[in-house]
Design a protein around this motif. Sequence first.
Motif, PDB file in Angstrom:
ATOM      1  N   PHE A  31      86.062 130.109  18.175  1.00  0.00           N
ATOM      2  CA  PHE A  31      85.397 130.674  17.002  1.00  0.00           C
ATOM      3  C   PHE A  31      84.806 132.047  17.314  1.00  0.00           C
ATOM      4  O   PHE A  31      85.001 133.009  16.555  1.00  0.00           O
ATOM      5  CB  PHE A  31      84.301 129.727  16.512  1.00  0.00           C
ATOM      6  N   LEU A  32      84.094 132.153  18.421  1.00  0.00           N
ATOM      7  CA  LEU A  32      83.442 133.422  18.768  1.00  0.00           C
ATOM      8  C   LEU A  32      84.469 134.504  19.092  1.00  0.00           C
ATOM      9  O   LEU A  32      84.283 135.674  18.719  1.00  0.00           O
ATOM     10  CB  LEU A  32      82.488 133.212  19.947  1.00  0.00           C
ATOM     11  N   ASP A  33      85.560 134.134  19.764  1.00  0.00           N
ATOM     12  CA  ASP A  33      86.609 135.110  20.065  1.00  0.00           C
ATOM     13  C   ASP A  33      87.307 135.574  18.792  1.00  0.00           C
ATOM     14  O   ASP A  33      87.597 136.756  18.622  1.00  0.00           O
ATOM     15  CB  ASP A  33      87.633 134.504  21.032  1.00  0.00           C
ATOM     16  N   ARG A  34      87.566 134.638  17.906  1.00  0.00           N
ATOM     17  CA  ARG A  34      88.226 134.976  16.643  1.00  0.00           C
ATOM     18  C   ARG A  34      87.379 135.939  15.828  1.00  0.00           C
ATOM     19  O   ARG A  34      87.902 136.865  15.192  1.00  0.00           O
ATOM     20  CB  ARG A  34      88.483 133.701  15.840  1.00  0.00           C
ATOM     21  N   GLU A  35      86.054 135.729  15.852  1.00  0.00           N
ATOM     22  CA  GLU A  35      85.141 136.591  15.103  1.00  0.00           C
ATOM     23  C   GLU A  35      84.759 137.851  15.874  1.00  0.00           C
ATOM     24  O   GLU A  35      83.977 138.659  15.387  1.00  0.00           O
ATOM     25  CB  GLU A  35      83.870 135.801  14.759  1.00  0.00           C
ATOM     26  N   ARG A  36      85.293 137.998  17.076  1.00  0.00           N
ATOM     27  CA  ARG A  36      85.042 139.161  17.940  1.00  0.00           C
ATOM     28  C   ARG A  36      83.550 139.351  18.230  1.00  0.00           C
ATOM     29  O   ARG A  36      83.036 140.468  18.252  1.00  0.00           O
ATOM     30  CB  ARG A  36      85.629 140.435  17.316  1.00  0.00           C
ATOM     31  N   ARG A  37      82.889 138.262  18.478  1.00  0.00           N
ATOM     32  CA  ARG A  37      81.449 138.288  18.762  1.00  0.00           C
ATOM     33  C   ARG A  37      81.261 138.243  20.278  1.00  0.00           C
ATOM     34  O   ARG A  37      81.006 137.202  20.878  1.00  0.00           O
ATOM     35  CB  ARG A  37      80.757 137.136  18.042  1.00  0.00           C
ATOM     36  N   ARG A  51      79.618 135.306  22.683  1.00  0.00           N
ATOM     37  CA  ARG A  51      80.470 134.600  23.642  1.00  0.00           C
ATOM     38  C   ARG A  51      79.823 134.637  25.024  1.00  0.00           C
ATOM     39  O   ARG A  51      79.779 133.624  25.738  1.00  0.00           O
ATOM     40  CB  ARG A  51      81.861 135.221  23.667  1.00  0.00           C
ATOM     41  N   GLU A  85      74.311 128.120  14.194  1.00  0.00           N
ATOM     42  CA  GLU A  85      75.475 128.728  13.537  1.00  0.00           C
ATOM     43  C   GLU A  85      76.766 128.350  14.262  1.00  0.00           C
ATOM     44  O   GLU A  85      77.779 128.017  13.630  1.00  0.00           O
ATOM     45  CB  GLU A  85      75.312 130.247  13.523  1.00  0.00           C
ATOM     46  N   TRP A  86      76.728 128.382  15.577  1.00  0.00           N
ATOM     47  CA  TRP A  86      77.930 128.065  16.357  1.00  0.00           C
ATOM     48  C   TRP A  86      78.373 126.620  16.143  1.00  0.00           C
ATOM     49  O   TRP A  86      79.557 126.372  15.910  1.00  0.00           O
ATOM     50  CB  TRP A  86      77.667 128.294  17.847  1.00  0.00           C
ATOM     51  N   ALA A  94      79.774 126.012  12.729  1.00  0.00           N
ATOM     52  CA  ALA A  94      81.091 126.626  12.541  1.00  0.00           C
ATOM     53  C   ALA A  94      82.220 125.729  13.014  1.00  0.00           C
ATOM     54  O   ALA A  94      83.349 125.825  12.510  1.00  0.00           O
ATOM     55  CB  ALA A  94      81.154 127.966  13.275  1.00  0.00           C
TER      56      ALA A  94
END
Length: 210
Positions: free
Chosen positions: A39-45, A49, A143-144, A147
């Motif tokens: 999820f975090l990689d997909r959202e470029r966060r 991460r 939030e994580w 998600a």
Amino acid sequence: MGHSRYDDASRGRTAWNAGKNVGAKRPLTQKQIWAVRFFLDRERRVRDRALFDLAIDSKLRGCDLVKIRIRDFVTGPEIRTRAIVVQQKTGRPVQFEITTDVRASLLAWLERRGGALGDYVFPSRVDDAKHVSTRQYARLVDEWVTAIGLRPEEYGTHSLRRTKASMIYRATGNIRAIQILLGHSKIENTVRYLGVDVEDALLLAERTEI
């Protein structure tokens, strides 16, 4: 000031924990860890991460995690494989490992973040000289987990602290090792923290051949 339960003012007041799950938060499973990472990689966060990965590896309380400075684990251009911090709650130092994947996510964040060795790794959005607050960290964890379809009432910052410790315990049954990794002063605290019960003890005994 607080109210005594005998005060008139307290009658009819809703308890602060009414309807809330205030017990021990669940640790994440390996599958859930990778779901959060995806999820975090997909959202470029990139920052999130790195924060998530360091929380899992370090097994630190939120109050200690947010105060980590770049110098705590960076030497020259390299991120060390081990780091040590002094715990706010106990005043005792605790050491933790930084695995290969976590070093990679930290490096990606630090390259974007920049800063000097004395700066906080995760600065506040309001004031770059301060660290992200524990409250903001808790919001991020909510939030994580939301998600990836988990109930935020059942998970929290302590879920990340407990995750790797619980995995190590399940694999080894070594309570003393977990006590050291978590920085607990008493092994009884570690037993309660992991939720070790009679069933756990019996399973460990059954796996030991004489």
